[in-house]
Every structure is written in structure tokens, then in C-alpha cells.
Scaffold this motif. Structure first.
Motif, PDB file in Angstrom:
ATOM      1  N   LEU A   1      13.406   3.811   0.117  1.00 34.76           N
ATOM      2  CA  LEU A   1      13.316   2.795  -0.931  1.00 34.76           C
ATOM      3  C   LEU A   1      12.099   3.035  -1.824  1.00 34.76           C
ATOM      4  O   LEU A   1      12.067   2.593  -2.972  1.00 34.76           O
ATOM      5  CB  LEU A   1      13.233   1.397  -0.305  1.00 34.76           C
ATOM      6  N   MET A   2      11.098   3.745  -1.310  1.00 36.29           N
ATOM      7  CA  MET A   2       9.927   4.025  -2.137  1.00 36.29           C
ATOM      8  C   MET A   2      10.121   5.252  -3.024  1.00 36.29           C
ATOM      9  O   MET A   2       9.195   5.672  -3.713  1.00 36.29           O
ATOM     10  CB  MET A   2       8.659   4.174  -1.271  1.00 36.29           C
ATOM     11  N   TYR A   3      11.300   5.818  -3.007  1.00 35.50           N
ATOM     12  CA  TYR A   3      11.649   6.797  -4.039  1.00 35.50           C
ATOM     13  C   TYR A   3      11.609   6.057  -5.371  1.00 35.50           C
ATOM     14  O   TYR A   3      12.019   4.894  -5.457  1.00 35.50           O
ATOM     15  CB  TYR A   3      13.064   7.325  -3.765  1.00 35.50           C
ATOM     16  N   PRO A   4      11.074   6.688  -6.417  1.00 35.70           N
ATOM     17  CA  PRO A   4      10.889   5.945  -7.673  1.00 35.70           C
ATOM     18  C   PRO A   4      12.182   5.546  -8.367  1.00 35.70           C
ATOM     19  O   PRO A   4      12.146   4.761  -9.309  1.00 35.70           O
ATOM     20  CB  PRO A   4      10.067   6.902  -8.538  1.00 35.70           C
ATOM     21  N   GLU A   5      13.280   6.062  -7.911  1.00 38.94           N
ATOM     22  CA  GLU A   5      14.551   5.686  -8.516  1.00 38.94           C
ATOM     23  C   GLU A   5      15.336   4.855  -7.511  1.00 38.94           C
ATOM     24  O   GLU A   5      15.755   5.361  -6.470  1.00 38.94           O
ATOM     25  CB  GLU A   5      15.345   6.939  -8.887  1.00 38.94           C
TER      26      GLU A   5
ATOM     27  N   GLY B   1       0.778  -1.236   0.000  1.00 31.98           N
ATOM     28  CA  GLY B   1       0.000   0.000   0.000  1.00 31.98           C
ATOM     29  C   GLY B   1       0.807   1.281   0.000  1.00 31.98           C
ATOM     30  O   GLY B   1       0.250   2.361   0.171  1.00 31.98           O
ATOM     31  N   LEU B   2       2.112   1.190  -0.172  1.00 26.63           N
ATOM     32  CA  LEU B   2       2.939   2.399  -0.194  1.00 26.63           C
ATOM     33  C   LEU B   2       3.018   2.996  -1.597  1.00 26.63           C
ATOM     34  O   LEU B   2       3.160   2.279  -2.584  1.00 26.63           O
ATOM     35  CB  LEU B   2       4.358   2.084   0.302  1.00 26.63           C
ATOM     36  N   GLU B   3       2.955   4.297  -1.636  1.00 28.71           N
ATOM     37  CA  GLU B   3       3.108   5.081  -2.868  1.00 28.71           C
ATOM     38  C   GLU B   3       4.551   5.604  -2.912  1.00 28.71           C
ATOM     39  O   GLU B   3       5.264   5.582  -1.913  1.00 28.71           O
ATOM     40  CB  GLU B   3       2.090   6.239  -2.837  1.00 28.71           C
ATOM     41  N   HIS B   4       4.955   6.068  -4.072  1.00 30.99           N
ATOM     42  CA  HIS B   4       6.272   6.685  -4.173  1.00 30.99           C
ATOM     43  C   HIS B   4       6.367   7.939  -3.302  1.00 30.99           C
ATOM     44  O   HIS B   4       5.363   8.574  -3.013  1.00 30.99           O
ATOM     45  CB  HIS B   4       6.558   7.087  -5.625  1.00 30.99           C
ATOM     46  N   VAL B   5       7.584   8.256  -2.912  1.00 31.71           N
ATOM     47  CA  VAL B   5       7.837   9.502  -2.189  1.00 31.71           C
ATOM     48  C   VAL B   5       8.926  10.287  -2.920  1.00 31.71           C
ATOM     49  O   VAL B   5       9.644   9.747  -3.763  1.00 31.71           O
ATOM     50  CB  VAL B   5       8.289   9.228  -0.734  1.00 31.71           C
ATOM     51  N   GLU B   6       9.030  11.555  -2.579  1.00 32.17           N
ATOM     52  CA  GLU B   6      10.015  12.430  -3.232  1.00 32.17           C
ATOM     53  C   GLU B   6      11.388  12.325  -2.577  1.00 32.17           C
ATOM     54  O   GLU B   6      12.357  12.880  -3.092  1.00 32.17           O
ATOM     55  CB  GLU B   6       9.538  13.884  -3.144  1.00 32.17           C
TER      56      GLU B   6
END
Ligand SMILES: [Zn+2]
Length: 311
Positions: free
Chosen positions: A280-284, A270-275
Motif C-alpha cells: 500500500l505504500m507504493y506511490p500508486e 513514519g513509512l516512506e514509499h516503496v518500489e
């Protein structure tokens, strides 16, 4: 700390970065479309991309063994596995394996951080997650898996289980292939329960969302009765086997592959990307250091999602 091995990987990382950026943009598209369908009272689901897959049992749906009726099936809804005639969407009998209390407790994150986002929230502001009061079953299609990939998935699952308190159960291998219209309830294949989480080692030919630089996708389907609270009921994770095999064959350690799997499992939970590039949930995924403080705090909250005897 600099890791020469990681510096050497720059070209590959930039490839992966652009890949995941594509996925993020698509996730945004899915979110917007999902909201539109929900507000229209329609069923929406499109497990093509990472992110939010939605099912709505309809205002008249009853949390009982009778199949939930639902309103007109949109084309998107049919793609999501709803019968082509748009008549009814079958749901399993409610409460399969659901207990009165959570089966586990998430580990308290080592430090506080607000560097996390959820793919979806309910009216009470809490995140949409899986019921912690039942095990989350998963199956693995490993026909195309790199050699020795088994521990990669198992170790990542263990990490996510500790962070969320969710108890995972490995139901073993499956021949089910990833599908852009995967049905959340597959009675013939998996019995009278929501389909298990599908972890598939696959290819861009089989899973077109992996074309180009995309190395993995993941997400879950949530279900609600009418306007009631949403919970995830099943999900899928698609791993680009040729790309990850190439990584591993280069003699690299498995940190990057593990980071990819953890990142996609983060979406599944349920985690979305973060800035914030340190998460680790940074899109890169450039520095595969595993789950960071924000990721862990988000997973901790997801581990406190409501139990759902009614689903
Ligand atoms: Zn992602």
C-alpha cells in the motif's frame, strides 16, 4: 483476483497514480532539504507535502517546561510555525500522558517482509516514530467530509492502531484548517501538550498541495533535543474532499478511499514509499487491497519506537 469494479476505474487510477508520484518527488525534496537544515543546526519544517517535517530543539534545549531555545530561524523554519521574530520556539511541558510501558502491542505481521522503508531513522538505526507509551490524540475537521465519511477515518485509524499498537484517542471535531505552517504546539487551541494529529477533509483551494491530481497528503513533525533521538510529536493528514466525494458518489465501494486514508496514515506513522507495487505504500494506489506484508512489518517496527518522557 480481478475486480471488474477496479478495472473500470482505470482512468481515475492513472490520475491518482500521477498524483502520488508528484507527492513522492516532493517528499524527496523535503527529505534533502531537511537534512541540509539539520546539518546546519537549524530548525526545519515544511508540512506542505507528505513526508518528513523536522523540528530541532537546538543544542541548548532542555527537556523541561522552559521553552526550548533554538538557533536562527530560517525562512523555512518560520514557515513551519516558528515565531516570526525567530526568538524561541515554545514546547509543551514534557511527558504529557507518557506511561512507563507501551500502551499497546502491535499485532505480529502474518508473514515476514522487508518491503518497507522509513521516512527517517535515528542514529541507532531505529525508525523515527511516535512514543508508544502515550496515546496519539487526533482531531478531525469534517466540515467538507463526504456523507458517511466518519467510519472511513475511524476504521482506518483502528487498522493502523492494531498494526502499530499505538493507542489513538479521538478528541472530536476541530475547526482548525490545514496549514502549510501548522505549529506543533498550539496552547490556546489544544492546551499544554503537542497539538493532536489533524485529519482534515479539505480542498485544493485550502490546501494547495492537493491541486491537480493529488488526492491526499500526510506526514508528521519530529522533534529532538540537539543531536538526540528524534520522535514524532504531531502530524497532519489532508484529504481532497471533492475528489473523494466524487469517488464515493459514483457508487463505488469505499475501498479506494480507505486505501488513500491508510496510505496517508502510513506516512503519518513514519513509512516512506516503496518500489514494490504490491504494498500500500507504493506511490500508486492502484489495487486498494489494504495493508500488505511489507506495510505491516514496517508499522510493527514503528510500534516499537522508543518511549519519550522527555518530550
Ligand atoms: Zn504517499
Amino acid at each position: 483476483m480481478d475486480d471488474p469494479g477496479l478495472r473500470d476505474r482505470t482512468p481515475r487510477h492513472s490520475r491518482a497514480r500521477s498524483a502520488v508520484r508528484v507527492v513522492r518527488n516532493l517528499a524527496a525534496v523535503v527529505l534533502i532539504a531537511g537534512a541540509a537544515f539539520l546539518s546546519a543546526g537549524l530548525v526545519y519544517g515544511d508540512p506542505r507535502f507528505v513526508g518528513l517535517f523536522e523540528f530541532n530543539g537546538g543544542a541548548d534545549a532542555k527537556p523541561a517546561s522552559a521553552p526550548a531555545s533554538h538557533p536562527t530561524a530560517s525562512p523555512a523554519g518560520r514557515k513551519a510555525g516558528i515565531p516570526a521574530d525567530g526568538s524561541q520556539m515554545a514546547v509543551p511541558p514534557p511527558g504529557f500522558e507518557e506511561q512507563d510501558q507501551p500502551l499497546g502491542q502491535p499485532q505480529t505481521p502474518p508473514s515476514a517482509s522487508k518491503s518497507y522503508k522509513f521516512l527517517a531513522t535515528n542514529a541507532d538505526g531505529g525508525p523515527v516514530g511516535y512514543s508508544p507509551c502515550r496515546p496519539l490524540h487526533y482531531v478531525v475537521n469534517s466540515a467538507l467530509a463526504p456523507k458517511d465519511a466518519g467510519p472511513l477515518v475511524e476504521n482506518a485509524i483502528k487498522t493502523i492502531s492494531e498494526a502499530t499498537g499505538i493507542r489513538f484517542v479521538n478528541d472530536g471535531p476541530t475547526t482548525e484548517a490545514p496549514s502549510q505552517s501548522r505549529a506543533p504546539y498550539q496552547k490556546a487551541r489544544y492546551g499544554e501538550r503537542w497539538a493532536p494529529l489533524l485529519i482534515a477533509w479539505t480542498t485544493p483551494e485550502q490546501a494547495p498541495q492537493l491541486k491537480g491530481a493529488v488526492i491526499g497528503t500526510g506526514g508528521s513533525t519530529h522533534f529532538s533535543f540537539g543531536d538526540g533521538p528524534k520522535s514524532f510529536v504531531t502530524g497532519s493528514l489532508e484529504l481532497d474532499a471533492p475528489q473523494i466525494t466524487e469517488d464515493l458518489d459514483r457508487g463505488d465501494n469505499s475501498a479506494y478511499a480507505t486505501a488513500v486514508i491508510l496510505h496517508e496514515l502510513g506516512h503519518v506513522m513514519g513509512l516512506e514509499h516503496v518500489e514494490d507495487p504490491t504494498q500500500l505504500m507504493y506511490p500508486e494506489i492502484g489495487a486498494p487491497d489494504g495493508l500488505a506484508a511489507g506495510d505491516l512489518n514496517g508499522l510493527y517496527e514503528l510500534g516499537h519506537a522508543p518511549c519519550r518522557k522527555d518530550l
